[in-house]
Design a protein around this motif. Sequence first.
Motif, short mmCIF file in Angstrom:
data_model
loop_
_atom_site.label_atom_id
_atom_site.label_comp_id
_atom_site.label_asym_id
_atom_site.label_seq_id
_atom_site.Cartn_x
_atom_site.Cartn_y
_atom_site.Cartn_z
N GLN A 148 0.86 -1.23 -0.19
CA GLN A 148 0.03 0.19 0.01
C GLN A 148 0.88 1.26 -0.16
O GLN A 148 0.33 2.29 -0.42
N ASP A 149 2.07 1.01 0.42
CA ASP A 149 3.15 2.31 0.27
C ASP A 149 4.03 2.37 -0.91
O ASP A 149 4.22 3.39 -1.45
N THR A 150 4.50 1.26 -1.19
CA THR A 150 5.52 0.97 -2.26
C THR A 150 4.67 1.17 -3.71
O THR A 150 5.52 1.53 -4.59
N MET A 151 3.58 0.80 -3.98
CA MET A 151 2.72 1.10 -5.10
C MET A 151 2.87 2.61 -5.52
O MET A 151 2.89 2.84 -6.83
N PHE A 152 2.81 3.47 -4.63
CA PHE A 152 3.06 4.84 -5.12
C PHE A 152 4.41 5.12 -5.60
O PHE A 152 4.70 6.12 -6.74
N ARG A 153 5.39 4.50 -5.44
CA ARG A 153 6.65 4.59 -5.88
C ARG A 153 6.68 4.17 -7.44
O ARG A 153 7.50 4.95 -8.27
N ALA A 154 5.89 3.26 -7.90
CA ALA A 154 5.84 2.89 -9.06
C ALA A 154 5.59 3.97 -10.14
O ALA A 154 6.06 4.06 -11.17
N VAL A 155 4.36 4.87 -9.65
CA VAL A 155 3.91 5.83 -10.46
C VAL A 155 4.90 7.13 -10.46
O VAL A 155 5.05 7.80 -11.25
N GLU A 156 5.66 7.03 -9.18
CA GLU A 156 6.61 8.25 -8.91
C GLU A 156 8.00 8.06 -10.08
O GLU A 156 8.24 8.79 -10.72
N VAL A 157 8.03 6.76 -10.36
CA VAL A 157 9.28 6.39 -11.11
C VAL A 157 9.04 6.43 -12.47
O VAL A 157 9.66 6.65 -13.48
N LEU A 158 7.62 5.75 -12.50
CA LEU A 158 7.46 5.10 -14.25
C LEU A 158 6.50 6.35 -14.89
O LEU A 158 6.50 6.41 -15.76
N GLY A 159 5.53 6.87 -14.05
CA GLY A 159 4.74 7.80 -14.18
C GLY A 159 3.11 7.16 -14.30
O GLY A 159 3.15 5.89 -14.27
N CYS A 160 2.36 7.98 -14.60
CA CYS A 160 0.81 7.63 -14.74
C CYS A 160 0.62 6.72 -15.93
O CYS A 160 1.41 6.94 -17.28
N GLU A 161 -0.34 5.64 -16.17
CA GLU A 161 -0.59 4.68 -17.02
C GLU A 161 0.62 4.17 -17.70
O GLU A 161 0.76 3.83 -18.91
N SER A 162 1.67 3.49 -16.91
CA SER A 162 2.62 3.06 -17.09
C SER A 162 2.60 1.48 -16.88
O SER A 162 3.51 0.78 -17.12
N ILE A 163 1.58 0.90 -16.35
CA ILE A 163 1.53 -0.36 -15.90
C ILE A 163 0.65 -1.26 -17.14
O ILE A 163 -0.54 -1.04 -17.35
N GLY A 164 1.40 -1.81 -17.84
CA GLY A 164 0.70 -2.45 -19.03
C GLY A 164 0.30 -4.14 -18.73
O GLY A 164 -0.52 -4.50 -19.42
N PHE A 165 1.01 -4.45 -17.62
CA PHE A 165 0.33 -5.87 -17.11
C PHE A 165 0.53 -5.80 -15.68
O PHE A 165 1.75 -5.66 -15.15
N LEU A 166 -0.35 -6.33 -14.99
CA LEU A 166 -0.34 -6.48 -13.43
C LEU A 166 -0.71 -7.96 -13.26
O LEU A 166 -1.60 -8.49 -13.70
N PHE A 167 0.14 -8.37 -12.02
CA PHE A 167 0.03 -9.85 -11.59
C PHE A 167 0.07 -9.60 -10.22
O PHE A 167 0.92 -9.02 -9.51
N MET A 168 -1.35 -9.98 -9.53
CA MET A 168 -1.35 -10.08 -8.29
C MET A 168 -1.43 -11.49 -7.58
O MET A 168 -1.91 -12.37 -7.76
N ASP A 169 -0.29 -11.68 -6.64
CA ASP A 169 -0.22 -12.79 -6.05
C ASP A 169 0.33 -12.84 -4.71
O ASP A 169 1.11 -13.55 -4.19
N GLN A 170 -0.22 -11.91 -4.03
CA GLN A 170 0.11 -11.58 -2.77
C GLN A 170 -1.04 -12.30 -1.80
O GLN A 170 -1.32 -13.44 -1.49
N ARG A 171 -1.92 -11.54 -1.03
CA ARG A 171 -2.95 -11.96 -0.15
C ARG A 171 -4.37 -11.56 -0.93
O ARG A 171 -4.77 -10.58 -1.13
N GLY A 172 -5.20 -12.58 -1.16
CA GLY A 172 -6.15 -12.55 -1.97
C GLY A 172 -7.60 -11.59 -1.47
O GLY A 172 -8.00 -10.94 -1.97
N THR A 173 -7.37 -11.44 -0.06
CA THR A 173 -8.38 -10.79 0.79
C THR A 173 -7.99 -9.08 0.52
O THR A 173 -8.73 -8.21 0.63
N THR A 174 -7.01 -8.57 -0.09
CA THR A 174 -6.71 -7.43 -0.36
C THR A 174 -6.49 -7.13 -1.90
O THR A 174 -6.23 -5.98 -2.37
#
Length: 391
Positions: free
Chosen positions: A285-311
């Motif tokens: 919930q904190d580190t995802m902000f860094r992805a936008v800070e470094v890469l910019g908006c609309e920069s994720i072309g593929f997302l894979f979620m493999d952490q905790r399903g309830t979130t």
Amino acid sequence: SSASRIPSEPMGRAGAGGIVQFDSQWLANTSWAFARMLFRDPPLMDAIASRALISFDTSRRPGEQEEYALLWSIWRVGDPESLLAKMYQSATEPGGTTDALVRGFLLAVDAWRHDAAQEMRLHAWISATLPPSALTSAVCHMSASTDRLHIAPQCESRNPFYQRLSRLLDATSTVPCSPEGVLREIECFGHVSSWLKVAGDSKAEVLACAIERRPPRRGECTLELGAFVGYSAIRFARQVSALRGGLDLCGISLEIDPIHVAVSRHHLDRASLSTRAEIWVGQLQDTMFRAVEVLGCESIGFLFMDQRGTTFHEDLAQLEHMKALAAASQCTADNTLKPGSPVYLWHVAIGAACSYSTSLWSMSEFALEAIEDWQAVSLLRGSRENSLRQT
């Protein structure tokens, strides 16, 4: 019962004297509640931080869960400098904190501040608290130093999961330095070790097809939430590199445990892909902000979620709010049947059906043919702005 009301006067100013009555759990719970709501009350947070600092120097030291809750909460909605300094000291001294969450958070702060020296010192100390093994070498490599601190190993030497990771590294360190060699060895190890659950076999095929249908373009990356041992990070980086060529960054994986970060980075090195993919440490919930800070908006072309399903649904909502997802990006999620992510599935299949086109794939769990699992593959319809405006 009557609804609670936010006080007009800051609580810290009105009742700071009552804070001295709080034990570490009360301090952690109170600060955590305010941080989760993003409600700032500087006098209250200052009072809690001061009380927490006092408790570190007494026999009533906070437990590991309380340490992390206090540190994260004060950092989020207060002035964390004094507490950060105390936690750095505790994390780099004999008998100090060995909690993975605390160490991961401190390393994340170092990365945000671009403090490479502090980051390497903490990695060196983490390595020094491990018994000599392949895992020790992997963590020590993060410190960019061949000199190992000479202190007695602490609780990590008794951690059975870290011992398993060390055995995995023993196996992968003997194979040729190539993506295929490292992936094959991890898969072979997973078939004889029930604890090693990666998105292999049929799961890997579904994810590869999703990337092939809509590869990340130039300036876009894959984003993985939960790196574990770096298996999927290697697969994604290898495939995207082959599809679009070039030498630019292809993927980012986020992981909260610094030991898992070290293992994942080691495997990327062995696969000769450390320049094409990166593993970042920190709470999602904190580190995802860094992805936008470094890469910019609309920069994720593929997302894979493999952490905790309830979130899953909360993490996707945050990425949507940050405008991180590129137009027509693919959002994939693993283990949506077991352990399960019902809220996320409802969101992408029904609640936001006008924004996502979702397919559910039924397959056997990796290395466990008798257990069924589902993977969800969701295509963000049209442009990100037009799609989300309809929800």
